[in-house]
Design an enzyme around this catalytic site. Structure first.
Site, PDB file in Angstrom:
ATOM      1  N   GLU A   6       0.852  -1.200   0.000  1.00  0.00           N
ATOM      2  CA  GLU A   6       0.000   0.000   0.000  1.00  0.00           C
ATOM      3  C   GLU A   6       0.882   1.241   0.000  1.00  0.00           C
ATOM      4  O   GLU A   6       1.877   1.298   0.730  1.00  0.00           O
ATOM      5  CB  GLU A   6      -0.894   0.037   1.247  1.00  0.00           C
ATOM      6  N   ALA A  40     -10.796  10.438   2.566  1.00  0.00           N
ATOM      7  CA  ALA A  40     -12.226  10.196   2.795  1.00  0.00           C
ATOM      8  C   ALA A  40     -13.102  11.325   2.248  1.00  0.00           C
ATOM      9  O   ALA A  40     -14.247  11.114   1.878  1.00  0.00           O
ATOM     10  CB  ALA A  40     -12.492   9.980   4.282  1.00  0.00           C
ATOM     11  N   HIS A  66      -7.935   2.806  -4.067  1.00  0.00           N
ATOM     12  CA  HIS A  66      -8.913   2.854  -2.980  1.00  0.00           C
ATOM     13  C   HIS A  66      -9.969   3.901  -3.361  1.00  0.00           C
ATOM     14  O   HIS A  66      -9.659   4.914  -4.001  1.00  0.00           O
ATOM     15  CB  HIS A  66      -8.266   3.280  -1.662  1.00  0.00           C
ATOM     16  N   ARG A  96     -15.972   2.574   2.957  1.00  0.00           N
ATOM     17  CA  ARG A  96     -16.855   3.645   3.412  1.00  0.00           C
ATOM     18  C   ARG A  96     -16.066   4.904   3.719  1.00  0.00           C
ATOM     19  O   ARG A  96     -16.456   6.003   3.348  1.00  0.00           O
ATOM     20  CB  ARG A  96     -17.593   3.194   4.683  1.00  0.00           C
ATOM     21  N   GLY A  97     -14.923   4.736   4.409  1.00  0.00           N
ATOM     22  CA  GLY A  97     -14.190   5.913   4.885  1.00  0.00           C
ATOM     23  C   GLY A  97     -14.777   6.393   6.199  1.00  0.00           C
ATOM     24  O   GLY A  97     -15.822   5.894   6.653  1.00  0.00           O
ATOM     25  N   TYR A 136     -11.503  -6.821   9.044  1.00  0.00           N
ATOM     26  CA  TYR A 136     -10.931  -6.427  10.338  1.00  0.00           C
ATOM     27  C   TYR A 136     -10.705  -7.627  11.256  1.00  0.00           C
ATOM     28  O   TYR A 136     -11.657  -8.089  11.907  1.00  0.00           O
ATOM     29  CB  TYR A 136     -11.873  -5.401  11.007  1.00  0.00           C
ATOM     30  N   LYS A 156     -20.382  -8.574   1.735  1.00  0.00           N
ATOM     31  CA  LYS A 156     -19.526  -7.980   0.698  1.00  0.00           C
ATOM     32  C   LYS A 156     -19.202  -9.034  -0.366  1.00  0.00           C
ATOM     33  O   LYS A 156     -19.224  -8.748  -1.558  1.00  0.00           O
ATOM     34  CB  LYS A 156     -18.243  -7.411   1.331  1.00  0.00           C
ATOM     35  N   GLN A 167      -7.175  -5.077   7.856  1.00  0.00           N
ATOM     36  CA  GLN A 167      -6.589  -4.038   8.714  1.00  0.00           C
ATOM     37  C   GLN A 167      -5.280  -4.599   9.275  1.00  0.00           C
ATOM     38  O   GLN A 167      -5.123  -5.826   9.397  1.00  0.00           O
ATOM     39  CB  GLN A 167      -7.584  -3.719   9.846  1.00  0.00           C
ATOM     40  N   LYS A 263       7.884   3.701   1.945  1.00  0.00           N
ATOM     41  CA  LYS A 263       9.315   3.490   2.220  1.00  0.00           C
ATOM     42  C   LYS A 263       9.781   2.174   1.586  1.00  0.00           C
ATOM     43  O   LYS A 263       9.764   1.120   2.262  1.00  0.00           O
ATOM     44  CB  LYS A 263       9.556   3.456   3.736  1.00  0.00           C
TER      45      LYS A 263
HETATM   46  P1  FAD Z   1     -17.919  -0.635   6.257  1.00  0.00           P
HETATM   47  O1  FAD Z   1     -17.701  -1.978   5.634  1.00  0.00           O
HETATM   48  O2  FAD Z   1     -19.099   0.163   5.820  1.00  0.00           O
HETATM   49  O3  FAD Z   1     -17.984  -0.890   7.818  1.00  0.00           O
HETATM   50  C1  FAD Z   1     -18.108   0.178   8.763  1.00  0.00           C
HETATM   51  C2  FAD Z   1     -18.910  -0.295   9.955  1.00  0.00           C
HETATM   52  O4  FAD Z   1     -20.276  -0.469   9.575  1.00  0.00           O
HETATM   53  C3  FAD Z   1     -18.478  -1.669  10.490  1.00  0.00           C
HETATM   54  O5  FAD Z   1     -18.612  -1.647  11.883  1.00  0.00           O
HETATM   55  C4  FAD Z   1     -19.422  -2.645   9.855  1.00  0.00           C
HETATM   56  O6  FAD Z   1     -19.590  -3.809  10.638  1.00  0.00           O
HETATM   57  C5  FAD Z   1     -20.702  -1.805   9.754  1.00  0.00           C
HETATM   58  N1  FAD Z   1     -21.482  -2.146   8.551  1.00  0.00           N
HETATM   59  C6  FAD Z   1     -21.040  -2.198   7.273  1.00  0.00           C
HETATM   60  N2  FAD Z   1     -22.033  -2.499   6.414  1.00  0.00           N
HETATM   61  C7  FAD Z   1     -23.135  -2.653   7.162  1.00  0.00           C
HETATM   62  C8  FAD Z   1     -24.470  -2.960   6.855  1.00  0.00           C
HETATM   63  N3  FAD Z   1     -24.852  -3.187   5.592  1.00  0.00           N
HETATM   64  N4  FAD Z   1     -25.350  -3.020   7.888  1.00  0.00           N
HETATM   65  C9  FAD Z   1     -24.951  -2.799   9.157  1.00  0.00           C
HETATM   66  N5  FAD Z   1     -23.689  -2.493   9.522  1.00  0.00           N
HETATM   67  C10 FAD Z   1     -22.787  -2.428   8.533  1.00  0.00           C
HETATM   68  N6  FAD Z   1      -9.837   5.120   4.744  1.00  0.00           N
HETATM   69  C11 FAD Z   1      -9.682   6.152   3.865  1.00  0.00           C
HETATM   70  O7  FAD Z   1     -10.224   7.228   4.102  1.00  0.00           O
HETATM   71  N7  FAD Z   1      -8.933   6.022   2.725  1.00  0.00           N
HETATM   72  C12 FAD Z   1      -8.313   4.856   2.399  1.00  0.00           C
HETATM   73  O8  FAD Z   1      -7.659   4.773   1.362  1.00  0.00           O
HETATM   74  C13 FAD Z   1      -8.447   3.737   3.297  1.00  0.00           C
HETATM   75  N8  FAD Z   1      -7.875   2.551   3.024  1.00  0.00           N
HETATM   76  C14 FAD Z   1      -8.081   1.476   3.861  1.00  0.00           C
HETATM   77  C15 FAD Z   1      -7.538   0.227   3.530  1.00  0.00           C
HETATM   78  C16 FAD Z   1      -7.745  -0.870   4.353  1.00  0.00           C
HETATM   79  C17 FAD Z   1      -7.150  -2.206   3.975  1.00  0.00           C
HETATM   80  C18 FAD Z   1      -8.492  -0.745   5.554  1.00  0.00           C
HETATM   81  C19 FAD Z   1      -8.701  -1.919   6.459  1.00  0.00           C
HETATM   82  C20 FAD Z   1      -9.048   0.494   5.894  1.00  0.00           C
HETATM   83  C21 FAD Z   1      -8.855   1.604   5.056  1.00  0.00           C
HETATM   84  N9  FAD Z   1      -9.405   2.855   5.347  1.00  0.00           N
HETATM   85  C22 FAD Z   1      -9.242   3.921   4.475  1.00  0.00           C
HETATM   86  C23 FAD Z   1     -10.147   3.069   6.596  1.00  0.00           C
HETATM   87  C24 FAD Z   1     -11.652   2.777   6.445  1.00  0.00           C
HETATM   88  O9  FAD Z   1     -12.236   3.778   5.624  1.00  0.00           O
HETATM   89  C25 FAD Z   1     -12.261   2.769   7.843  1.00  0.00           C
HETATM   90  O10 FAD Z   1     -11.821   1.648   8.543  1.00  0.00           O
HETATM   91  C26 FAD Z   1     -13.772   2.923   7.943  1.00  0.00           C
HETATM   92  O11 FAD Z   1     -14.098   3.165   9.315  1.00  0.00           O
HETATM   93  C27 FAD Z   1     -14.574   1.702   7.536  1.00  0.00           C
HETATM   94  O12 FAD Z   1     -14.516   1.454   6.200  1.00  0.00           O
HETATM   95  P2  FAD Z   1     -15.172   0.093   5.614  1.00  0.00           P
HETATM   96  O13 FAD Z   1     -15.096   0.154   4.151  1.00  0.00           O
HETATM   97  O14 FAD Z   1     -14.600  -1.097   6.284  1.00  0.00           O
HETATM   98  O15 FAD Z   1     -16.682   0.315   6.102  1.00  0.00           O
END
Ligand code: FAD
Length: 277
Positions: A6, A40, A66, A96-97, A136, A156, A167, A263
């Site tokens: 990444e 985000a 992303h 989601r962000g 996660y 998903k 994560q 890095k």
């Molecule tokens: P979601 O999958 O929507 O999950 C968020 C929460 O909502 C979880 O608790 C989940 O259980 C719950 N949830 C999801 N869908 C539902 C549903 N249908 N019904 C009920 N509950 C639900 N952030 C950035 O801003 N930019 C990046 O480039 C970035 N890259 C990342 C890369 C990786 C590998 C990871 C692990 C995270 C990254 N993040 C990034 C951070 C990420 O945006 C955050 O962790 C954010 O809080 C959750 O994103 P998500 O896509 O997992 O959300």
């Protein structure tokens, strides 16, 4: 073992040359893919596109862009997808962000995508992009339980996600437990294990605390011992990450995704340890 990396786009405008150099050096390690983060708020999306395009078109390496949805409308997401397709970047990590600090209530309350699942469905319906998603090993901080979070992960997959990136985690046992639970509920798609090499004590207060990942005693002891000595801290950090990766390799995980923090030297040093040099 499938390795992937990444990177993040340059923070300042005009520092693309350095970012291009970073991905060119990383591409020499022939990773399965290199992913590029996305703000985000969405305002810096062009930077993600430019780096991802360079990875695909110049480095001839699979690029994963992303894409977050908390700050984007449907029409903006369509536009982002079209731009990626126009540059032949065909893989996205749909996220989601988190709500940006400066996002007003009005905009947040009117957001068009609530969860990553909404974005995944939308991308699948409106583009030909391949979709990956986040997962996660220690559960997302908002999820009421691991089971609820795993059900989201399964949803998903049902929506067409082809691979997951996890994560960061520092305790492999937690990852193996998570993997077992994910497989038990029918998640069959590849899961790339997220590894963050901790090469300075400062990282603990930033990236690690943001991720919510737990830090095992062996690692916190190491940080306590070397915090005052940057060179020893660096060496101990890459050795810890290399040991984690060696163990993951022995367990036959689908892939290891290194959070490189831009890095390439860190990656090179880890790979040298793994190669027994
Ligand atoms: P979601 O999958 O929507 O999950 C968020 C929460 O909502 C979880 O608790 C989940 O259980 C719950 N949830 C999801 N869908 C539902 C549903 N249908 N019904 C009920 N509950 C639900 N952030 C950035 O801003 N930019 C990046 O480039 C970035 N890259 C990342 C890369 C990786 C590998 C990871 C692990 C995270 C990254 N993040 C990034 C951070 C990420 O945006 C955050 O962790 C954010 O809080 C959750 O994103 P998500 O896509 O997992 O959300």
């Amino acid at each position: 073992m499938n390795l992937s990396f990444e990177v993040f786009p340059p923070k300042k405008d005009g520092s693309f040359d350095t970012a291009f150099e970073v991905v060119e050096r990383l591409a020499e390690y022939q990773p399965q893919f290199i992913s590029v983060t996305y703000g985000a708020g969405g305002s810096k999306s062009k930077k993600t596109l430019e780096i991802a395009s360079h990875i695909h078109n110049e480095c001839r390496t699979m690029a994963v862009a992303h894409l977050t949805c908390v700050g984007n409308t449907r029409s903006e997401i369509v536009e982002r997808c079209r731009e990626l397709e126009a540059h032949n970047v065909m893989h996205v990590l749909a996220l989601r962000g988190d709500r940006p600090k400066d996002m007003p209530d009005e905009q947040y309350n009117a957001r068009e995508f609530i969860y990553a699942t909404d974005l995944i469905r939308f991308i699948r319906e409106n583009s030909g992009l391949h979709v990956m998603a986040a997962c996660y090993p220690e559960k997302h901080f908002e999820a009421p339980s691991m089971e609820a979070d795993l059900a989201v992960m399964k949803e998903k997959q049902d929506l067409g996600v082809e691979e997951y990136i996890s994560q960061m985690f520092f305790d492999n046992r937690l990852f193996y437990e998570f993997l077992e639970k994910a497989r038990a509920i029918g998640i069959t798609k590849p899961i790339h294990a997220g590894i963050m090499p901790l090469t300075s004590a400062k990282q603990l207060g930033t990236s690690v605390s943001l991720s919510g990942s737990s830090v095992p005693k062996a690692l916190s002891d190491l940080i306590a011992a070397y915090a005052e000595n940057p060179e020893d801290m660096y060496q101990a950090g890459i050795e810890y990450a290399a040991a984690q990766i060696a163990d993951l390799r022995e367990h036959g995980v689908d892939g290891v995704h290194i959070y490189t923090m831009n890095k390439p030297k860190v990656v090179g040093d880890i790979l040298r340890i793994l190669g027994g040099e």
